[in-house]
Scaffold this active site. Structure first.
Site, mmCIF file in Angstrom:
data_model
loop_
_atom_site.group_PDB
_atom_site.id
_atom_site.type_symbol
_atom_site.label_atom_id
_atom_site.label_comp_id
_atom_site.label_asym_id
_atom_site.label_seq_id
_atom_site.Cartn_x
_atom_site.Cartn_y
_atom_site.Cartn_z
ATOM 1 N N ASP A 1 174.646 0.861 38.944
ATOM 2 C CA ASP A 1 175.231 1.986 38.208
ATOM 3 C C ASP A 1 176.663 1.628 37.808
ATOM 4 O O ASP A 1 177.527 1.455 38.663
ATOM 5 C CB ASP A 1 175.226 3.230 39.097
ATOM 6 C CG ASP A 1 175.605 4.505 38.338
ATOM 7 O OD1 ASP A 1 176.317 4.406 37.330
ATOM 8 O OD2 ASP A 1 175.192 5.593 38.776
ATOM 9 N N HIS B 1 172.439 4.052 35.649
ATOM 10 C CA HIS B 1 172.992 5.377 35.946
ATOM 11 C C HIS B 1 171.975 6.513 35.814
ATOM 12 O O HIS B 1 172.138 7.555 36.446
ATOM 13 C CB HIS B 1 174.183 5.646 35.021
ATOM 14 C CG HIS B 1 174.871 6.955 35.260
ATOM 15 N ND1 HIS B 1 175.443 7.283 36.479
ATOM 16 C CD2 HIS B 1 175.064 8.038 34.450
ATOM 17 C CE1 HIS B 1 175.965 8.495 36.401
ATOM 18 N NE2 HIS B 1 175.754 8.979 35.197
ATOM 19 N N SER C 1 174.960 12.970 38.406
ATOM 20 C CA SER C 1 176.258 12.560 37.865
ATOM 21 C C SER C 1 177.283 13.699 38.012
ATOM 22 O O SER C 1 177.520 14.164 39.126
ATOM 23 C CB SER C 1 176.079 12.125 36.409
ATOM 24 O OG SER C 1 177.216 11.451 35.927
#
Length: 378
Positions: free
Chosen positions: A314, A353, A227
């Site tokens: 995601d 995610h 991320s």
């Protein structure tokens, strides 16, 4: 006849017997102080509409005020990017990784700058867990020069190095025979200081150099970013490549192209995305804090193998941003001759995610990409 006429006249002259307004419509008698029943409903409707109008007005004021406040105080936007003040899970003692099920992990602190302390975890390969019991920092440090590869893990925003999905990935990698070294950037967890892109990159570079000093250059050292950590990872690897000391590979999990595109695509931006001046209010406020995380630029200065992992479902970092970054990397001149691979995880798997670590295919994906079997039995 006279008697009947007299009664009629009497009735007409008596005000109590006369029909009042609304009596016929209501079909019954009304008391002297009663108001017409038909008159109540419009007043009720008007009261409800008035309340709804006031609520809508308050929401409109709040909707308009938020971007104005962010524009006037850009530091608020920086906090929303880093979310370092969000500690999840709460009330965990980062000095005790054992509480998170990591019985072969050592917690310690390093100083990338004088007076600035950052918290670090080192998890040894799972096959060494028995030997690790009761050992001190010197023993853990000595194991860094073993044949087992090292993964330097750079986490995303919010939470700490003790976040559950992060801990689960450490366990997976440890079971596969990797050392996992992770840390909280300045301003996160129990680390000192305040967050910034420059500071995060500087901390990552310091940890990488600290590891490299304790390890033979021929032994693999991989960098894994997740991320927001993918932005830190590409910043770091770009600097390493420019100075001629690239890592053995870069792994990007749920990456984005740059922070402006990610902010525009983030679910929190949905209610403002169509607002005139969205870029000026929000995205320029991010840039005002010197926050760029320009992975789309960095891939043109990276010269080591790159693996990108992204789940199609995601919702935090949209799948198309990871795919776009891959397309840029695959066309990069600096990556010409290097292995660049993109692995998509279908929506049906539900990895979203941060749950790619659950994939039973992950060990094979890593071994195929890294070109060697995992050193579980080494």
């Amino acid at each position: 006849m006279r008697r009947r006429s007299s009664l009629t006249a009497e009735k007409d002259s008596d005000p109590e017997l006369k029909q009042r307004p609304g009596r016929a419509a209501s079909g019954g008698r009304q008391g002297p102080g009663e108001e017409p029943s038909m008159g109540k409903k419009p007043f009720r409707r008007l009261g409800l509409l008035g309340k709804m109008k006031r609520i809508m007005m308050v929401l409109l004021v709040v909707y308009i005020t938020i971007p104005v406040i962010i524009k006037l105080f850009p530091s608020i936007q920086a906090k929303l990017v880093f979310l370092n003040f969000v500690r999840m899970p709460y009330f965990i003692d980062l000095k005790r990784p054992l509480d998170q099920g990591l019985n072969h992990t050592h917690n310690f602190y390093l100083e990338p700058e004088a007076g600035l302390k950052i918290g670090v975890w080192h998890t040894v390969p799972a096959r060494m867990w028995r030997e690790a019991q009761g050992k001190d920092g010197r023993w853990y440090e000595s194991t860094l020069n073993s044949a087992h590869p090292i993964v330097l893990y750079l986490h995303g925003n919010a939470g700490t190095r003790g976040g559950d999905h992060r801990v689960q990935l450490y366990k997976v990698l440890s079971l596969l025979g990797y050392h996992v070294v992770t840390f909280d950037y300045r301003g996160w967890g129990d680390s000192d200081g305040s967050p910034s892109e420059r500071g995060m990159t500087s901390d990552a570079l310091f940890i990488y150099d600290w590891l490299r000093q304790r390890r033979a250059e021929s032994l693999p050292l991989y960098i894994w970013g997740h991320s927001l950590g993918t932005g830190v990872a590409t910043n770091l690897v770009r600097r390493l490549c420019e100075r001629g000391t690239p890592p053995h590979a870069l792994i990007l999990e749920s990456p984005f192209t740059n922070i402006r595109e990610e902010a525009r695509s983030h679910p929190f931006s949905m209610v403002y995305r169509l607002l005139p001046g969205f870029d000026w209010f929000f995205l320029d406020s991010i840039s005002a804090n010197n926050i760029r995380f320009a992975s789309d630029e960095n891939v043109h200065h990276i010269s080591c193998p790159v693996l990108i992992l992204h789940a199609e479902d995601d919702s935090v970092v949209p799948f198309q941003l990871g795919k776009k970054l891959y397309n840029m990397a695959s066309q990069s001149k600096s990556l010409s001759g290097q292995k660049v691979q993109f692995v998509a995880f279908p929506t049906s798997l539900g990895y979203k995610h941060k749950f790619i670590y659950r994939s039973p295919e992950l060990p094979n994906i890593l071994s195929d990409f890294l070109g060697a079997a995992h050193p579980v039995a080494a």
